[in-house]
Write a protein that holds these residues in place. Structure first.
Motif, PDB file in Angstrom:
ATOM      1  N   MET A  31      -8.620   0.801  11.441  1.00  0.00           N
ATOM      2  CA  MET A  31      -8.625   0.021  12.771  1.00  0.00           C
ATOM      3  C   MET A  31      -9.480  -1.268  12.103  1.00  0.00           C
ATOM      4  SD  MET A  31      -6.878   1.573  14.890  1.00  0.00           S
ATOM      5  CE  MET A  31      -7.279   1.044  16.560  1.00  0.00           C
ATOM      6  N   SER A  96     -12.771   0.312  11.090  1.00  0.00           N
ATOM      7  CA  SER A  96     -13.210   1.807  11.319  1.00  0.00           C
ATOM      8  C   SER A  96     -12.117   2.829  10.684  1.00  0.00           C
ATOM      9  CB  SER A  96     -12.796   2.185  12.768  1.00  0.00           C
ATOM     10  OG  SER A  96     -13.057   3.516  13.196  1.00  0.00           O
ATOM     11  N   GLN A  98     -11.818   7.122   9.678  1.00  0.00           N
ATOM     12  CA  GLN A  98     -12.537   8.397  10.004  1.00  0.00           C
ATOM     13  C   GLN A  98     -13.536   8.504  11.203  1.00  0.00           C
ATOM     14  OE1 GLN A  98     -13.552  10.114   6.012  1.00  0.00           O
ATOM     15  NE2 GLN A  98     -11.274  10.237   5.520  1.00  0.00           N
ATOM     16  N   GLY A  99     -13.377   7.425  11.781  1.00  0.00           N
ATOM     17  CA  GLY A  99     -14.301   7.394  12.902  1.00  0.00           C
ATOM     18  C   GLY A  99     -15.468   6.448  12.882  1.00  0.00           C
ATOM     19  N   ALA A 100     -16.499   6.520  11.909  1.00  0.00           N
ATOM     20  CA  ALA A 100     -17.443   5.574  11.911  1.00  0.00           C
ATOM     21  C   ALA A 100     -17.013   3.917  11.749  1.00  0.00           C
ATOM     22  CB  ALA A 100     -18.311   5.718  10.689  1.00  0.00           C
ATOM     23  N   GLN A 101     -17.747   3.152  12.640  1.00  0.00           N
ATOM     24  CA  GLN A 101     -17.256   1.775  12.479  1.00  0.00           C
ATOM     25  C   GLN A 101     -18.186   0.784  11.932  1.00  0.00           C
ATOM     26  OE1 GLN A 101     -15.998  -1.468  16.020  1.00  0.00           O
ATOM     27  NE2 GLN A 101     -15.111   0.620  16.116  1.00  0.00           N
ATOM     28  N   TYR A 102     -17.885   0.108  10.726  1.00  0.00           N
ATOM     29  CA  TYR A 102     -18.958  -0.734  10.121  1.00  0.00           C
ATOM     30  C   TYR A 102     -18.655  -2.146  10.316  1.00  0.00           C
ATOM     31  CZ  TYR A 102     -19.668   3.863   7.844  1.00  0.00           C
ATOM     32  OH  TYR A 102     -19.657   5.383   7.683  1.00  0.00           O
ATOM     33  N   PHE A 103     -19.566  -2.862  10.310  1.00  0.00           N
ATOM     34  CA  PHE A 103     -19.630  -4.444  10.439  1.00  0.00           C
ATOM     35  C   PHE A 103     -19.629  -5.146   9.160  1.00  0.00           C
ATOM     36  CE2 PHE A 103     -19.365  -4.631  14.966  1.00  0.00           C
ATOM     37  CZ  PHE A 103     -19.481  -3.328  15.438  1.00  0.00           C
TER      38      PHE A 103
END
Lengths: 112, 111
Positions: A31, A96, A98-103
């Motif tokens: 995503m 996103s 595998q779950g974790a969302q990075y910026f």
């Protein structure tokens, strides 16, 4: 963790013009999202960028004002159209997987 | 309505102190709880918590989730001035991976 780059890092624009912000991730993510953060406030989700189709916009945001493209899994653009001073903000893309969302590092936009 | 509430909203402590930041949530379709540190522009990912009672640690930072009581805490021990930042928690939805954000805790560490 995904590394996300974003450009430009900042810009100063005139009222009525448009700015396109680019976001690139270094790995395939499921995503991608675009956020806005106005001074002193928390992050507000603008839309979910969908690969090869129209983005999904949150309430209060419309495609004519914030057109978004995602031609492939790792690249997306957000355009802020017909800008006004109220659009001055930090714009952030995130990915996103595998779950974790990075910026990404964010784009600081000032509209005069 | 989905919501995430953080407390305190701001906190000032001295270097070397230990701090505990709180995050409670009420969301339907909960997947996980995420913590971020925000200093200038972009939030930096700290932890993602999916299961209750399992502590996650990274150096002086640790966090745990209680899915029965619907809250999480973030602990920072032996604080340093570099820990000064806004700490954000967010509840991730299972349906679309979207994040519901808290307002953040502004942490100031005095030397």
């Amino acid at each position: 963790s995904a590394v996300i780059s974003q450009k430009p890092s900042r810009d100063i624009c005139q009222r009525g013009t448009s700015l396109t912000i680019q976001c690139q991730v270094d790995s395939q993510v499921t995503m991608m999202f675009w956020y806005r953060q106005q001074p002193g406030q928390s992050l507000t989700l603008i839309a979910t960028a969908n690969q090869g189709s129209e983005a999904t916009y949150e309430s209060g945001f419309v495609i004519d004002k914030f057109p978004i493209s995602r031609p492939n899994l790792t690249f997306s653009t957000l355009t802020v159209s017909n800008m006004s001073p109220e659009d001055s903000s930090i714009y952030l893309c995130s990915g996103s997987g595998q779950g974790a969302q990075y910026f990404g590092p964010g784009t600081r936009l000032t509209v005069l | 309505e989905d919501k995430v509430v953080q407390s305190p909203l701001s906190l000032v402590v001295h270097e070397g102190d230990t701090v505990t930041l709180n995050c409670s949530y009420e969301v339907t379709n909960f997947r996980s709880l995420l913590w971020y540190k925000q200093e200038k522009k972009a939030p930096t990912f700290l932890f993602m918590l999916t299961s209750s009672g399992i502590e996650k640690k990274s150096g002086r930072l640790s966090s745990i989730l209680d899915k029965k009581e619907l809250f999480s805490i973030l602990n920072i021990t032996a604080t340093q001035t570099g820990d000064s930042a806004i700490y954000l928690c967010a509840a991730q939805l299972d349906s679309n991976y979207q994040l519901i954000w808290g307002a953040g805790t502004k942490l100031i560490i005095k030397p």
